[in-house]
Design a protein around this motif. Structure first.
Motif, PDB file in Angstrom:
ATOM      1  N   GLY A   1      -4.937  11.702 -10.913  1.00  0.00           N
ATOM      2  CA  GLY A   1      -4.075  12.628 -10.194  1.00  0.00           C
ATOM      3  C   GLY A   1      -4.494  14.068 -10.241  1.00  0.00           C
ATOM      4  N   ASN A   2      -3.772  14.872 -10.982  1.00  0.00           N
ATOM      5  CA  ASN A   2      -3.926  16.321 -10.936  1.00  0.00           C
ATOM      6  C   ASN A   2      -4.070  16.867 -12.354  1.00  0.00           C
ATOM      7  N   GLN A   3      -5.280  17.249 -12.743  1.00  0.00           N
ATOM      8  CA  GLN A   3      -5.505  17.752 -14.093  1.00  0.00           C
ATOM      9  C   GLN A   3      -4.781  19.064 -14.366  1.00  0.00           C
ATOM     10  N   PHE A   4      -4.442  19.812 -13.304  1.00  0.00           N
ATOM     11  CA  PHE A   4      -3.774  21.088 -13.491  1.00  0.00           C
ATOM     12  C   PHE A   4      -2.321  20.917 -13.940  1.00  0.00           C
ATOM     13  N   LEU A   5      -1.838  19.668 -13.965  1.00  0.00           N
ATOM     14  CA  LEU A   5      -0.520  19.367 -14.520  1.00  0.00           C
ATOM     15  C   LEU A   5      -0.597  19.030 -16.008  1.00  0.00           C
ATOM     16  N   ASN A   6      -1.805  18.829 -16.525  1.00  0.00           N
ATOM     17  CA  ASN A   6      -1.975  18.350 -17.899  1.00  0.00           C
ATOM     18  C   ASN A   6      -1.587  19.397 -18.937  1.00  0.00           C
TER      19      ASN A   6
ATOM     20  N   PRO B   1       0.808  -1.227   0.000  1.00  0.00           N
ATOM     21  CA  PRO B   1       0.000   0.000   0.000  1.00  0.00           C
ATOM     22  C   PRO B   1       0.839   1.274   0.000  1.00  0.00           C
ATOM     23  N   ALA B   2       1.997   1.236   0.670  1.00  0.00           N
ATOM     24  CA  ALA B   2       2.845   2.422   0.704  1.00  0.00           C
ATOM     25  C   ALA B   2       3.312   2.789  -0.693  1.00  0.00           C
ATOM     26  N   ARG B   3       3.723   1.788  -1.468  1.00  0.00           N
ATOM     27  CA  ARG B   3       4.185   2.057  -2.832  1.00  0.00           C
ATOM     28  C   ARG B   3       3.030   2.564  -3.704  1.00  0.00           C
ATOM     29  N   ALA B   4       1.844   2.020  -3.472  1.00  0.00           N
ATOM     30  CA  ALA B   4       0.668   2.486  -4.229  1.00  0.00           C
ATOM     31  C   ALA B   4       0.413   3.958  -3.951  1.00  0.00           C
ATOM     32  N   MET B   5       0.532   4.371  -2.680  1.00  0.00           N
ATOM     33  CA  MET B   5       0.324   5.781  -2.347  1.00  0.00           C
ATOM     34  C   MET B   5       1.429   6.646  -2.942  1.00  0.00           C
ATOM     35  N   MET B   6       2.664   6.131  -2.980  1.00  0.00           N
ATOM     36  CA  MET B   6       3.744   6.884  -3.616  1.00  0.00           C
ATOM     37  C   MET B   6       3.417   7.156  -5.082  1.00  0.00           C
ATOM     38  N   PHE B   7       2.865   6.163  -5.766  1.00  0.00           N
ATOM     39  CA  PHE B   7       2.513   6.325  -7.172  1.00  0.00           C
ATOM     40  C   PHE B   7       1.395   7.364  -7.338  1.00  0.00           C
ATOM     41  N   ILE B   8       0.352   7.270  -6.511  1.00  0.00           N
ATOM     42  CA  ILE B   8      -0.740   8.244  -6.584  1.00  0.00           C
ATOM     43  C   ILE B   8      -0.209   9.647  -6.304  1.00  0.00           C
ATOM     44  N   ASN B   9       0.714   9.742  -5.348  1.00  0.00           N
ATOM     45  CA  ASN B   9       1.314  11.039  -5.033  1.00  0.00           C
ATOM     46  C   ASN B   9       2.061  11.607  -6.243  1.00  0.00           C
ATOM     47  N   LEU B  10       2.750  10.747  -6.977  1.00  0.00           N
ATOM     48  CA  LEU B  10       3.452  11.194  -8.177  1.00  0.00           C
ATOM     49  C   LEU B  10       2.468  11.697  -9.235  1.00  0.00           C
ATOM     50  N   LEU B  11       1.325  11.036  -9.374  1.00  0.00           N
ATOM     51  CA  LEU B  11       0.326  11.488 -10.347  1.00  0.00           C
ATOM     52  C   LEU B  11      -0.196  12.881  -9.995  1.00  0.00           C
ATOM     53  N   HIS B  12      -0.106  13.244  -8.716  1.00  0.00           N
ATOM     54  CA  HIS B  12      -0.567  14.568  -8.283  1.00  0.00           C
ATOM     55  C   HIS B  12       0.528  15.620  -8.343  1.00  0.00           C
ATOM     56  N   THR B  13       1.784  15.208  -8.482  1.00  0.00           N
ATOM     57  CA  THR B  13       2.880  16.173  -8.336  1.00  0.00           C
ATOM     58  C   THR B  13       3.890  16.159  -9.475  1.00  0.00           C
ATOM     59  N   ASP B  14       3.945  15.100 -10.253  1.00  0.00           N
ATOM     60  CA  ASP B  14       4.991  14.914 -11.252  1.00  0.00           C
ATOM     61  C   ASP B  14       4.437  15.147 -12.661  1.00  0.00           C
ATOM     62  N   PRO B  15       4.718  16.290 -13.284  1.00  0.00           N
ATOM     63  CA  PRO B  15       4.155  16.588 -14.610  1.00  0.00           C
ATOM     64  C   PRO B  15       4.541  15.559 -15.669  1.00  0.00           C
TER      65      PRO B  15
ATOM     66  N   ASN C   1      -8.533  25.817 -25.506  1.00  0.00           N
ATOM     67  CA  ASN C   1      -8.221  27.141 -24.991  1.00  0.00           C
ATOM     68  C   ASN C   1      -6.977  27.049 -24.099  1.00  0.00           C
ATOM     69  N   PRO C   2      -5.914  27.806 -24.413  1.00  0.00           N
ATOM     70  CA  PRO C   2      -4.717  27.747 -23.572  1.00  0.00           C
ATOM     71  C   PRO C   2      -4.959  28.237 -22.146  1.00  0.00           C
ATOM     72  N   GLU C   3      -6.086  28.917 -21.942  1.00  0.00           N
ATOM     73  CA  GLU C   3      -6.438  29.388 -20.596  1.00  0.00           C
ATOM     74  C   GLU C   3      -7.334  28.379 -19.871  1.00  0.00           C
ATOM     75  N   LYS C   4      -7.355  27.163 -20.353  1.00  0.00           N
ATOM     76  CA  LYS C   4      -8.263  26.140 -19.829  1.00  0.00           C
ATOM     77  C   LYS C   4      -8.164  25.991 -18.318  1.00  0.00           C
ATOM     78  N   TRP C   5      -6.962  25.923 -17.772  1.00  0.00           N
ATOM     79  CA  TRP C   5      -6.841  25.651 -16.329  1.00  0.00           C
ATOM     80  C   TRP C   5      -7.222  26.861 -15.499  1.00  0.00           C
ATOM     81  N   ASN C   6      -7.008  28.053 -16.025  1.00  0.00           N
ATOM     82  CA  ASN C   6      -7.507  29.238 -15.330  1.00  0.00           C
ATOM     83  C   ASN C   6      -9.035  29.257 -15.351  1.00  0.00           C
ATOM     84  N   GLU C   7      -9.613  28.804 -16.473  1.00  0.00           N
ATOM     85  CA  GLU C   7     -11.068  28.717 -16.547  1.00  0.00           C
ATOM     86  C   GLU C   7     -11.602  27.690 -15.545  1.00  0.00           C
ATOM     87  N   PHE C   8     -10.866  26.606 -15.335  1.00  0.00           N
ATOM     88  CA  PHE C   8     -11.259  25.617 -14.325  1.00  0.00           C
ATOM     89  C   PHE C   8     -11.322  26.274 -12.954  1.00  0.00           C
TER      90      PHE C   8
END
Length: 523
Positions: A423-428, A368-382, A435-442
């Protein structure tokens, strides 16, 4: 070489092997958890590589990890180049958390049945997609998912620092988190996505459409001037009475009866057949069906909305909306520049949004620890996030700048369209057609939404499990046919209501109201 010499060499080699084995054992534990104050492992037969500072935010970089393969289960169509993306992810993950990944997409059609089987059989997987609307609470009650609060503190600091606390608060069950929400739009709105090129061609002014009733004239024009084109495509769960269009808050699993209105103030839970909005929409849908606006096989067809649009024979579909949803669908369907979206309700925030897309860690996970590390990367690693979502730079897309990408001839080989799950769509990245302003619109979209009275509450159906099972069976017999307009509502609705009462719906409503009242009193 003499026999004695050979014996001495064999003995020396055996001694070296034993010393190596002892050394290896001293650097690993029986569990795949980080050890403090140990050296970084060297690559060995491409199965092991050094861990990096991504192992755990806020901890030292010298942890040791055994190589581990994470089995990642989520809904979606397998992609032609999936193995290539998997290989690239493995190369990267080995340097980050000494792990490899086994991507396990499951088509939406059989998704529910296959997940139910996985849970029942206790299949060993690590990370699963889950959502409030996809029996999350039911699977939590079955013990399918681990409670994650401690794992988040230890290995998910990147998640905690980047994710709006409202997401985690709204996704709790009995005060605990059993999945990590995707960092995406927090508000919700529903309506239709339609062929703007057809509307322009026929001179249809879609800005005049403010309600379902206003669509009548639009669909009539399509039917008259575009023979063979279906004005509105519907299927199981994708209708004007879907929760995202009706703004119905089921306070948990949408298959369990008892709703309030997300855009209202009442906290009285009612069966859908007693909610005026629901019944009126059934009647409008029936009229549309009789006029030929809806596909005749709506009650039985399993073709996904996106595929129906892609065929070119459909004018519109119902859809949950967000900034750029039409542009996303245009890329997935090959209709770039030909789609637009039209909201038909008020913007809201409910548990269905905070918990509308999440990743859970299976209680059968061996690490489970490794699984959380992976999820954390999806939220932080572009890099990792975009690799999973868009594939390999230079093949599946080309970069125009740090944010904007354009498709290539190989984009079709890997284009899962699952950004909202991971993870984190704001990294996409955003496509050059978006629209290049998509994440600001979010971010703007998340402001000033009506908050459902039920935000943060999730119904626990353990006390009425038998009744829930009986009611779900009744719903299967009636609901899709009624909500697609395929049957006469005024004739079938009384029969449906009586069948639900016989199955125990009133007991379910009473139990849900009791729990909801307790929740409201505790706020």
């Amino acid at each position: 070489m003499t026999r004695t010499t050979r014996q001495l060499m064999r003995a020396w080699m055996l001694l070296l092997a034993c010393l190596f084995l002892i050394s290896a054992c001293s650097n690993h534990t029986g569990m795949n958890l980080p050890l403090k104050n140990s050296s970084r492992p060297e690559a060995e037969n491409n199965e092991s590589a050094s861990s990096s500072n991504a192992v755990s935010d806020g901890e030292s970089n010298d942890h040791q990890l055994k190589s581990y393969t994470l089995r990642f289960v989520y809904p979606g169509s397998p992609q032609e180049d999936e193995a290539e993306i998997e290989s690239a992810m493995n190369e990267y993950l080995l340097t980050k958390i000494n792990a490899t990944i086994d991507l396990m997409p499951i088509e939406w059609g059989p998704w529910d049945d296959k997940i139910n089987l996985m849970v029942a059989s206790r299949e060993k997987v690590d990370i699963l997609f889950t959502a409030q609307w996809n029996k999350h609470a039911v699977n939590v009650s079955k013990g399918a998912f681990l409670e994650l609060d401690e794992l988040l503190e230890q290995y998910g600091q990147g998640i905690l620092q980047s994710l709006d606390p409202v997401f985690l608060a709204g996704a709790k069950i009995e005060g605990k988190n059993y999945a990590v929400p995707t960092n995406k739009e927090l508000a919700a709105q529903g309506g239709i996505v339609y062929r703007s090129d057809i509307a322009d061609e026929l001179g249809i002014d879609m800005s005049k459409v403010k309600s379902l009733e206003d669509l009548d004239e639009v669909f009539q024009t399509i039917l008259a001037k575009k023979p063979g084109m279906t004005p509105i495509y519907m299927k199981l769960g994708e209708t004007f009475n879907s929760h995202y269009v009706g703004n119905f808050d089921a306070l948990g699993d949408t298959s369990i009866p008892g709703i309030i209105l997300k855009d209202g103030d009442s906290t009285e839970i009612l069966p859908a057949y007693e909610v005026d909005r629901y019944v009126n929409t059934l009647r409008i849908t029936r009229q549309f069906y009789q006029k030929g606006y809806i596909n005749k096989d709506a009650a039985t067809n399993q073709t996904m909305n996106n595929d129906a649009l892609k065929s070119g024979d459909v004018f519109s579909i119902t859809s949950a909306l967000k900034p750029g949803k039409d542009e996303e669908l245009a890329i997935q369907t090959g209709l770039i520049g030909k789609l637009a979206q039209l909201p038909l309700n008020e913007k809201t925030i409910a548990t269905s949004e905070t918990a509308g897309s999440m990743l859970a860690i299976s209680s059968t996970s061996q690490d489970p620890a490794r699984a959380m590390m992976f999820i954390n990367l999806l939220h932080t690693d572009p890099y990792l996030n975009n690799l999973l979502n868009y594939g390999i730079e230079g093949k599946h897309y080309e970069k125009l700048n740090e944010l904007v990408i354009k498709p290539t001839e190989y984009t079709k080989n890997y284009n899962p369209g699952s950004n909202w799950m991971f993870g984190n769509q704001f990294l996409n990245y955003v496509w050059d057609s978006e629209n290049p302003e998509k994440w600001n619109e979010f971010r703007e979209f998340n402001q000033n939404a009506k908050i459902s009275p039920g935000l943060g509450f999730v119904f626990d159906g353990d006390q009425v499990r038998a009744e829930v099972a009986a009611v779900v069976n009744v719903a299967r017999q009636y609901q899709t046919a009624m909500e697609t307009g395929s049957v006469d509502v005024d004739k079938v609705l009384p029969e449906y209501r009586d069948s639900l009462k016989a199955a125990g719906i009133e007991k379910i409503i009473a139990e849900k109201q009791k729990q909801f009242n307790r929740y409201l009193a505790s706020k």
